[in-house]
Design a protein around this motif. Structure first.
Motif, PDB file in Angstrom:
ATOM      1  N   LYS A   1       1.035  -1.455  -0.410  1.00 58.95           N
ATOM      2  CA  LYS A   1       0.076   0.279   0.066  1.00 58.95           C
ATOM      3  C   LYS A   1       0.912   1.710  -0.091  1.00 58.95           C
ATOM      4  N   MET A   2       1.744   1.429   1.073  1.00 57.21           N
ATOM      5  CA  MET A   2       2.577   2.255   0.856  1.00 57.21           C
ATOM      6  C   MET A   2       3.422   2.546  -0.627  1.00 57.21           C
ATOM      7  N   LEU A   3       3.669   1.765  -1.539  1.00 55.38           N
ATOM      8  CA  LEU A   3       4.220   1.402  -2.494  1.00 55.38           C
ATOM      9  C   LEU A   3       3.221   2.013  -3.588  1.00 55.38           C
ATOM     10  N   ARG A   4       2.044   1.230  -3.297  1.00 58.84           N
ATOM     11  CA  ARG A   4       0.838   1.970  -4.465  1.00 58.84           C
ATOM     12  C   ARG A   4       1.156   3.913  -4.068  1.00 58.84           C
ATOM     13  N   ASP A   5       1.018   4.064  -2.848  1.00 57.69           N
ATOM     14  CA  ASP A   5       1.230   5.489  -2.807  1.00 57.69           C
ATOM     15  C   ASP A   5       2.286   6.400  -3.739  1.00 57.69           C
ATOM     16  N   ALA A   6       3.528   5.597  -3.110  1.00 56.83           N
ATOM     17  CA  ALA A   6       4.302   6.562  -3.715  1.00 56.83           C
ATOM     18  C   ALA A   6       3.888   6.425  -5.310  1.00 56.83           C
ATOM     19  N   TYR A   7       3.764   5.595  -6.068  1.00 54.98           N
ATOM     20  CA  TYR A   7       3.350   5.326  -7.300  1.00 54.98           C
ATOM     21  C   TYR A   7       2.534   7.020  -7.027  1.00 54.98           C
ATOM     22  N   LYS A   8       1.824   6.735  -6.892  1.00 53.35           N
ATOM     23  CA  LYS A   8       0.126   7.918  -7.207  1.00 53.35           C
ATOM     24  C   LYS A   8       0.674   9.859  -7.313  1.00 53.35           C
ATOM     25  N   ILE A   9       1.942   9.570  -6.110  1.00 53.20           N
ATOM     26  CA  ILE A   9       1.992  11.061  -6.251  1.00 53.20           C
ATOM     27  C   ILE A   9       3.094  11.658  -6.729  1.00 53.20           C
ATOM     28  N   SER A  10       4.739  10.050  -7.212  1.00 52.47           N
ATOM     29  CA  SER A  10       5.364  10.218  -8.220  1.00 52.47           C
ATOM     30  C   SER A  10       4.091  10.819  -9.596  1.00 52.47           C
ATOM     31  N   GLY A  11       3.230   9.859  -9.822  1.00 49.93           N
ATOM     32  CA  GLY A  11       2.673  10.461 -11.368  1.00 49.93           C
ATOM     33  C   GLY A  11       2.485  12.019 -11.351  1.00 49.93           C
ATOM     34  N   SER A  12       1.730  12.420  -9.953  1.00 51.60           N
ATOM     35  CA  SER A  12       0.913  14.058  -9.917  1.00 51.60           C
ATOM     36  C   SER A  12       2.193  15.174 -10.353  1.00 51.60           C
ATOM     37  N   ALA A  13       3.907  14.344  -9.094  1.00 49.77           N
ATOM     38  CA  ALA A  13       4.632  15.031  -9.581  1.00 49.77           C
ATOM     39  C   ALA A  13       5.031  15.681 -11.174  1.00 49.77           C
TER      40      ALA A  13
END
Length: 315
Positions: A215-227
């Motif tokens: 779940k933490m990795l999924r959040d990291a991918y979402k945030i990376s996509g946003s930035a």
């Protein structure tokens, strides 16, 4: 923890509408804040909107870094007296410190407050909203006081940094490429860090994971996509489009309505087709395209459409 326990006792004794109010402040207002800032970018002030979104992209990335470095569990895991409100539990996943909800509110509403600093009443209102979001995370039992205070502090520092970047680029417009490249490199480093690091694996009494590393990795991918979507869209708009905000009230409203429909359709419908790619890639694509739509793709579509109309009228 005693502070949270006192709030929990108040929550359990208070009328249910108070908790529903804080749920609205905590969840719905954050979706609205992103949409509000997108409309600022499209229809009111492109530069202010861009730097507000830059502040969000930076702050939420820092927030996730801190979560993954400190790996502090949620309040109800640390203290058996506490429990999160059932309606808020679905969004209270992963590590607790700092608060992502508070960071999002502080970056969007704080950025708006900075851009509207001459309108004191509105600035006060926006600051109140930030503190209401922070309080809501405590009231609902999702975060400790430390979680929300650190979120506000590190976001305030990020907004100061973005203000410096804005001043720097105003004086040196050609340096925006450097800023975009540095931003993208930092996003890649962040994604590598969150992908390669090891997370503590702890289990609850029922055998379930207290915090799921996936779940933490999924959040990291979402945030990376946003930035990533922000920096690429921002650079392309500045160099290939040079979008101009609409000049009339009618065109501003039309621009905002059309953009909002496209953004909502993408986030709550079209993006679902990428779920076949797996949660990490799908999350990256969804958030990358969302910010790319805001910064570049929709302004490109709007500009092309208005230019076509102008040519038809001239003919």
């Amino acid at each position: 923890m005693d502070y949270l326990y006192a709030l929990q006792c108040l929550r359990e004794a208070a009328p249910s509408f108070i908790t529903y109010f804080f749920l609205f402040i905590s969840e719905v207002s954050l979706y609205l804040s992103a949409l509000i800032v997108a409309n600022v970018y499209w229809s009111l002030n492109k530069d202010d909107g861009a730097y507000i979104i830059m502040g969000y992209a930076g702050a939420i990335t820092v927030n996730e870094c801190l979560k993954d470095i400190f790996c502090i569990n949620r309040p109800w895991i640390l203290d058996s007296r506490l429990h999160v409100d059932p309606l808020a539990k679905s969004s209270a996943t992963g590590y607790s410190f700092p608060s992502g909800h508070t960071t999002t509110a502080a970056s969007f509403f704080g950025g708006l407050a900075l851009s509207l600093k001459k309108r004191k009443a509105l600035v006060i209102f926006l600051i109140v909203i930030i503190f209401l979001v922070a309080l809501s995370r405590n009231w609902l039992g999702a975060h400790t006081l430390k979680d929300v205070l650190v979120a506000i502090c590190h976001t305030a520092l990020m907004l100061c940094l973005v203000s410096f970047v804005k001043y720097f680029i105003t004086k040196n417009p050609s340096k925006d490429t450097l800023v975009a490249v540095v931003g993208i490199v930092l996003v890649v480093i962040f994604l590598l860090f969150t992908t390669l690091k090891s997370y503590p694996v702890k289990y609850a009494d029922d055998g379930s994971l207290l915090v799921d590393p996936a779940k933490m990795l999924r959040d990291a991918y979402k945030i990376s996509g946003s930035a990533m979507g922000f920096f690429m869209g921002w650079w392309l708009e500045r160099h290939c489009l040079k979008f101009q905000n609409p000049s009339t009230k009618k065109s501003k409203i039309l621009c905002s309505l059309c953009g909002s429909v496209i953004l909502i359709a993408w986030n709550f419908g079209i993006s679902n087709i990428f779920k076949v790619c797996g949660p990490n890639i799908a999350g990256f694509i969804k958030h990358f395209v969302s910010f790319f739509i805001i910064l570049y793709l929709y302004p490109l579509l709007y500009t092309s459409f208005t230019n076509l109309l102008s040519k038809k009228k001239a003919a």
